[in-house]
Design a protein around this motif. Structure first.
Motif, short mmCIF file in Angstrom:
data_model
loop_
_atom_site.label_atom_id
_atom_site.label_comp_id
_atom_site.label_asym_id
_atom_site.label_seq_id
_atom_site.Cartn_x
_atom_site.Cartn_y
_atom_site.Cartn_z
N ALA A 107 0.86 -1.18 0.00
CA ALA A 107 0.00 0.00 0.00
C ALA A 107 0.90 1.23 0.00
O ALA A 107 1.74 1.38 0.87
N SER A 108 0.72 2.09 -0.99
CA SER A 108 1.59 3.26 -1.10
C SER A 108 0.90 4.52 -0.60
O SER A 108 1.54 5.51 -0.31
N GLY A 109 -0.41 4.48 -0.50
CA GLY A 109 -1.12 5.66 -0.02
C GLY A 109 -2.57 5.33 0.29
O GLY A 109 -3.09 4.28 -0.11
N VAL A 110 -3.19 6.23 1.04
CA VAL A 110 -4.60 6.08 1.38
C VAL A 110 -5.27 7.42 1.14
O VAL A 110 -4.73 8.46 1.51
N ASP A 111 -6.44 7.40 0.50
CA ASP A 111 -7.24 8.60 0.36
C ASP A 111 -8.47 8.42 1.26
O ASP A 111 -9.44 7.78 0.87
N VAL A 117 -7.54 2.74 -0.95
CA VAL A 117 -6.13 2.42 -0.73
C VAL A 117 -5.48 2.30 -2.10
O VAL A 117 -6.01 1.62 -2.99
N ASP A 118 -4.33 2.95 -2.28
CA ASP A 118 -3.59 2.84 -3.53
C ASP A 118 -2.39 1.93 -3.34
O ASP A 118 -1.65 2.08 -2.36
N LEU A 119 -2.21 1.02 -4.28
CA LEU A 119 -1.03 0.18 -4.25
C LEU A 119 0.04 0.79 -5.16
O LEU A 119 -0.28 1.58 -6.05
N GLY A 120 1.27 0.40 -4.91
CA GLY A 120 2.38 0.97 -5.66
C GLY A 120 2.25 0.79 -7.17
O GLY A 120 2.77 1.57 -7.95
N ALA A 287 1.05 3.98 7.86
CA ALA A 287 0.25 4.63 8.91
C ALA A 287 0.41 6.15 8.84
O ALA A 287 -0.56 6.90 8.92
N ALA A 288 1.65 6.60 8.68
CA ALA A 288 1.90 8.04 8.57
C ALA A 288 1.34 8.58 7.27
O ALA A 288 0.74 9.66 7.22
N ARG A 289 1.52 7.81 6.18
CA ARG A 289 0.99 8.26 4.89
C ARG A 289 -0.52 8.42 4.92
O ARG A 289 -1.08 9.26 4.23
#
Lengths: 424, 98
Positions: A107-111, A117-120, A287-289
């Motif tokens: 998982a590279s990011g969350v909106d 959830v965005d994967l790389g 978690a931070a992202r």
């Protein structure tokens, strides 16, 4: 080992490892679309939550980067040559058959606004609720000299796998009469008694296999988990092998020099033949992202639902969460995974989750056949998970050898039970 | 064990789609889901499913009072009062019967 899907060379699309979830669910929805829950991280917390959510009828996608999980509990025994690494490797095959979708990816990011959830690789996973169980991120930005490249010369072995095997090999190859330096970080960090179990088992290894060798344990604090049990045991078993240097005696590591194999405090330079540095940690990167980590690097949560205090719709469990008095352990992560899954199902069901109670137990080995434990029972109190007064505590300091042997056997049994329940 | 659930507060999320309605019997009472971290068929700490409510509740009471020697259950049982222990015991007994 692990899921079966082959990844085409150079392919960027995610591999769907599990079967199509909808067709195999025991309890299909009676009407309407099933709510989608994405779980990020297939360790003890995430894998437990994913299973329980699927069992409860949710449409579950579990995102995990690794082909197999290499578990930390008992990995100190691998380091000390008492156990093979194979016993730590847990595949995802059974989870793939547990009525959930297993996606190999990162998982590279969350909106959080779009609930996605965005994967790389560009894949987007929409969710109604998200569970993050990302474990820890080792910090390579705080201890001068200890960067990501230093881990070959000075392994941390704080995520089990190659690092565990590397440290075991370095110890086995160490000359007789050599010096091992092991450093423990300040709180909070994964597995509070872990550094002290590691010190114990390395001391056992040196005592039995490396005559005249020494272990120096440098600690960034003055008190630690099960100290009243570890210290007398060390005095009895390893008096000439293990030297403990607490913070008050200058135990805090100020810098390391991996090329020269020197571990430096404000008071002395320790020349090591083998050095194991357990660095400071924070919640796994995602978690931070996702905006769930606070300035401490860890994730504040609601103690009833494990929902993030910072981002609605996202729940955080396991090592990454600030769980009050509950330590960061595999046992805690498993217990939290079950409670969080129940709360998520309740919320999706339109029901108010009940106030939970959770148990933690951490077994440690001081030597083969010599087990000790700390246990706790926790419940939400004033917005945090707090100890239930009068419960929990450590094994009795004066217990006979037979009790220590029983606890060692129970520890092994616990490991088989929990790994069977989560990964079997 | 049978607390009232205030559904109205959560009606909004429910509209997103809902999981099949589960009976209260499926919801473990507080603490029960942690017991199976250790207790399972084939483990040194045997399975709790299928023991009678009285068997489990009596054992917990004896651990709590210290009457029954233990390596760890005394430290765990003290985290549950009589009523809470009984709820956990009843749940495991019912699970085994199913």
């Amino acid at each position: 080992m692990g899921g079966a899907a082959d990844r085409a060379p150079g392919a960027t699309r995610r591999s769907v490892l599990g079967g199509a979830a909808a067709s195999v669910l025991a309890r299909p929805a009676l009407g309407g679309a099933r709510p989608r829950v994405v779980v990020v991280g297939g360790g003890f917390g995430g894998a437990t939550a994913a299973r329980e959510l699927a069992r409860g009828g949710a449409d579950v996608t579990l995102v995990e980067a690794s082909e197999a999980y290499v578990s930390c509990p008992f990995s100190n025994a691998v380091i000390a040559g008492l156990r093979g690494i194979d016993a730590q490797v847990l595949g995802y095959d059974a989870l793939g058959r547990a009525g959930l979708r297993l996606v190999r990816g990162t998982a590279s990011g969350v909106d959080p606004a779009a609930r996605r959830v965005d994967l790389g690789d560009g894949t987007a996973l929409p969710y109604d609720r998200l569970v993050l169980s990302p474990g820890i991120d080792l910090r390579f930005d705080v201890l001068p000299g200890y960067d990501a490249d230093a881990v070959t010369a000075m392994p941390h072995a704080w995520r089990a796998g190659e690092q565990t095997v590397l440290l075991a090999r370095q110890l086995a190859a160490m000359p007789e009469g050599g010096t091992v330096v092991l450093s423990a970080p300040a709180n909070p960090y994964r597995c509070p008694p872990g550094p002290y179990e590691r010190a114990s088992l390395i001391a056992h290894f040196l005592k039995t296999r490396k005559p005249r060798a020494k272990l120096i344990l440098l600690d960034a604090k003055d008190s630690f988990s099960k100290q009243k049990l570890f210290e007398p045991a060390w005095a009895a078993l390893y008096p000439d092998v293990l030297e403990y240097v607490p913070l008050a005696s200058g135990g805090q590591v100020a810098a390391v020099d991996p090329a020269a194999m020197i571990v430096r405090t404000d008071f002395a330079d320790y020349k090591a033949d083998v050095a194991c540095i357990i660095p400071p940690q924070r919640a796994g990167r995602i978690a931070a992202r996702a905006g769930c980590a606070d300035r401490s690097g860890w994730c504040p949560i609601d103690p009833v639902t494990f929902e993030s205090r910072l981002v609605p719709g996202i729940h955080v469990i396991g090592d990454a969460a600030i769980a009050g008095a509950m330590p960061k352990s595999a046992f805690s992560a498993n217990a939290q995974g079950k409670v969080c899954a129940q709360a998520v199902l309740d919320l999706l069901d339109g029901r108010e989750p009940e106030s939970p109670r959770l148990i933690n137990t951490c077994y440690s080995l001081v030597a083969p056949g010599y087990g000790i434990s700390v246990a706790g029972v926790f419940r939400p109190t004033d917005g945090l998970l707090a100890d239930v007064p009068g419960a929990g505590g450590i094994s009795p300091p004066d217990a006979p050898a037979a009790v220590r042997a029983r606890e060692a056997a129970y520890a092994e049994s616990w490991y088989r039970t929990i790994t069977g329940a989560v990964f079997g | 064990m049978r607390a009232a659930h205030s559904a109205s507060l959560f009606a909004v999320v429910a509209a997103l789609g809902s999981v099949p309605a589960r009976s209260d019997a499926a919801r473990p009472p507080a603490g029960a889901s942690s017991c199976t971290g250790c207790h399972a068929a084939g483990a040194a700490m045997g399975a709790l499913d299928g023991r009678t409510e009285a068997e489990i509740a009596d054992a917990l009471a004896a651990f709590r009072s210290g009457a029954r020697p233990a390596t760890i259950m005394n430290r765990i049982a003290t985290g549950f009062d009589e009523r809470e222990s009984r709820a956990v015991a009843a749940w495991f007994a019912a699970r085994g019967a199913r």
